[in-house]
Design an enzyme around this catalytic site. Structure first.
Site, PDB file in Angstrom:
ATOM      1  N   LYS A 116       3.822-107.651  42.078  1.00 26.13           N
ATOM      2  CA  LYS A 116       2.616-106.817  41.949  1.00 26.13           C
ATOM      3  C   LYS A 116       1.391-107.710  41.789  1.00 26.13           C
ATOM      4  O   LYS A 116       0.352-107.480  42.425  1.00 26.13           O
ATOM      5  CB  LYS A 116       2.752-105.863  40.741  1.00 26.13           C
ATOM      6  CG  LYS A 116       3.774-104.747  40.962  1.00 26.13           C
ATOM      7  CD  LYS A 116       4.052-103.947  39.697  1.00 26.13           C
ATOM      8  CE  LYS A 116       5.180-102.960  39.932  1.00 26.13           C
ATOM      9  NZ  LYS A 116       5.521-102.150  38.751  1.00 26.13           N
ATOM     10  N   GLN A 157       5.265-102.486  32.277  1.00 29.61           N
ATOM     11  CA  GLN A 157       6.480-102.438  33.097  1.00 29.61           C
ATOM     12  C   GLN A 157       7.620-101.800  32.300  1.00 29.61           C
ATOM     13  O   GLN A 157       7.865-102.136  31.146  1.00 29.61           O
ATOM     14  CB  GLN A 157       6.842-103.865  33.555  1.00 29.61           C
ATOM     15  CG  GLN A 157       7.983-103.939  34.565  1.00 29.61           C
ATOM     16  CD  GLN A 157       7.659-103.297  35.914  1.00 29.61           C
ATOM     17  OE1 GLN A 157       6.500-103.209  36.318  1.00 29.61           O
ATOM     18  NE2 GLN A 157       8.676-102.828  36.599  1.00 29.61           N
ATOM     19  N   ASP A 176      -0.171 -96.157  36.669  1.00 30.65           N
ATOM     20  CA  ASP A 176       1.218 -95.785  36.961  1.00 30.65           C
ATOM     21  C   ASP A 176       1.404 -94.268  36.976  1.00 30.65           C
ATOM     22  O   ASP A 176       2.429 -93.773  37.434  1.00 30.65           O
ATOM     23  CB  ASP A 176       2.142 -96.364  35.880  1.00 30.65           C
ATOM     24  CG  ASP A 176       2.850 -97.628  36.331  1.00 30.65           C
ATOM     25  OD1 ASP A 176       3.134 -97.744  37.534  1.00 30.65           O
ATOM     26  OD2 ASP A 176       3.120 -98.485  35.469  1.00 30.65           O
TER      27      ASP A 176
END
Ligand code: GUN
Length: 302
Positions: A54, A98, A121
């Site tokens: 990412k 994450q 997200d």
């Protein structure tokens, strides 16, 4: 006739090019560089690899990324404090924690601490809640299901007579990250949706009647080629490493679908790898760009 193979890598490349152009324009017009904070707790090798990918991709499109690698024994308070600090930092437009987090941490409380304007997200309960309600718009859509919807819209352009609206769709899997938000997005797009999970009894008959099949179980080749309806559109999210001594590397990547056999029946299908995987990061970049636009609209840039 074999179905079209939807080239996620090429489509993601086009999206990244568009994001790179918009980032350059934003820097020139507003003097703002979109910034993404990537928080990793512990040393899960898969998570380390995803965060690295990412951040590399951010660099390629001109998005600044800020990495935070915290030890596995980080406390709830320490992690929430970092999130608060990032919420207040005008150089950070998007925050990504994450998942999965180590077991002792309360994931929901951490996700809830992220400002909804920085929730790139789309996992904040408010964003997921809006996704679940008619007539409401989430600030951000979770990257993997967002990528799947993008591929379905591409299929609408490529496959004669295929439309998401009014179709019968099945989502295989009900995870918070993919299956659940995917089902909600399809409902928003006016598909009729069935969600299949570990207690579902007759999976073949559900797949056989479905115009859209989304594989998000992580069960290599569980969905057999002959189950697919002729002309269906098949999107495989699963990417599982399977040992194969005959392969050059000793392993191959497999999805939930029996790809070769399915390809003969469907109108369009994603490969594994090179289908949904590259789309996920492209959509995260799109969300981060949008987060920077929101900051400019609200006048909260550095
Ligand atoms: N773990 C697996 N997929 C994702 C994702 O899209 N975002 C985050 N934050 N964690 C993940």
């Amino acid at each position: 006739m074999a179905g079209i193979v939807l080239d996620g890598k090429a489509i993601a490349g086009r999206i990244q090019q568009e994001v790179a152009e918009a980032v350059a324009e934003m820097k020139e017009k507003h003097g703002v560089t979109p910034g993404l904070a990537a928080v990793l707790v512990g040393e899960n090798p898969a998570s380390q690899m995803y965060v690295k990918m990412k951040r590399n991709r951010c660099a390629k499109v001109g998005i600044e990324s800020f990495g935070y690698e915290l030890p596995a024994d980080t406390s709830q308070e320490e992690l929430e404090q970092l999130v608060q600090q990032l919420n207040a930092d005008p150089k950070v437009h998007g925050i990504l924690v994450q998942l999965p987090l180590p077991d002792h941490l309360d994931e929901e409380r951490v996700l809830q601490a992220i400002s909804i304007d920085k929730d790139v997200d789309g996992f904040h309960p408010i964003n997921i809640g809006r996704l679940a309600m008619k007539g409401r718009e989430p600030q951000f859509i979770p990257a993997t299901p967002y990528g799947c919807m993008y591929l379905l819209h591409e299929a609408e352009k490529l496959v004669d007579g295929f439309k998401i609206e009014g179709s019968d769709a099945v989502v295989l899997g009900r995870s918070n990250i993919v299956g659940m938000p995917m089902a909600l997005l399809l409902i928003h797009a006016n598909a009729t949706v069935t969600v299949v999970h570990s207690r579902t009894e007759d999976i073949p008959s559900i797949v056989k009647r479905s115009d859209i099949v989304i594989g998000a179980m992580g069960r290599p080749e569980m969905i057999k080629g002959e189950w697919f309806k002729e002309g269906a559109v098949a999107i495989d999210v699963a990417t599982v490493k399977v040992e194969d001594p005959s392969a050059p590397k000793g392993y191959v990547w497999k999805g939930d679908f029996e790809f070769e056999a399915a390809k003969e029946r469907v109108a369009a299908i994603t490969p594994v790898p090179g289908g949904v995987g590259p789309m996920t990061i492209a959509m995260l970049l799109k969300n981060t760009l949008r987060a920077a636009e929101i900051a400019i609209e609200k006048g909260v840039t550095a």
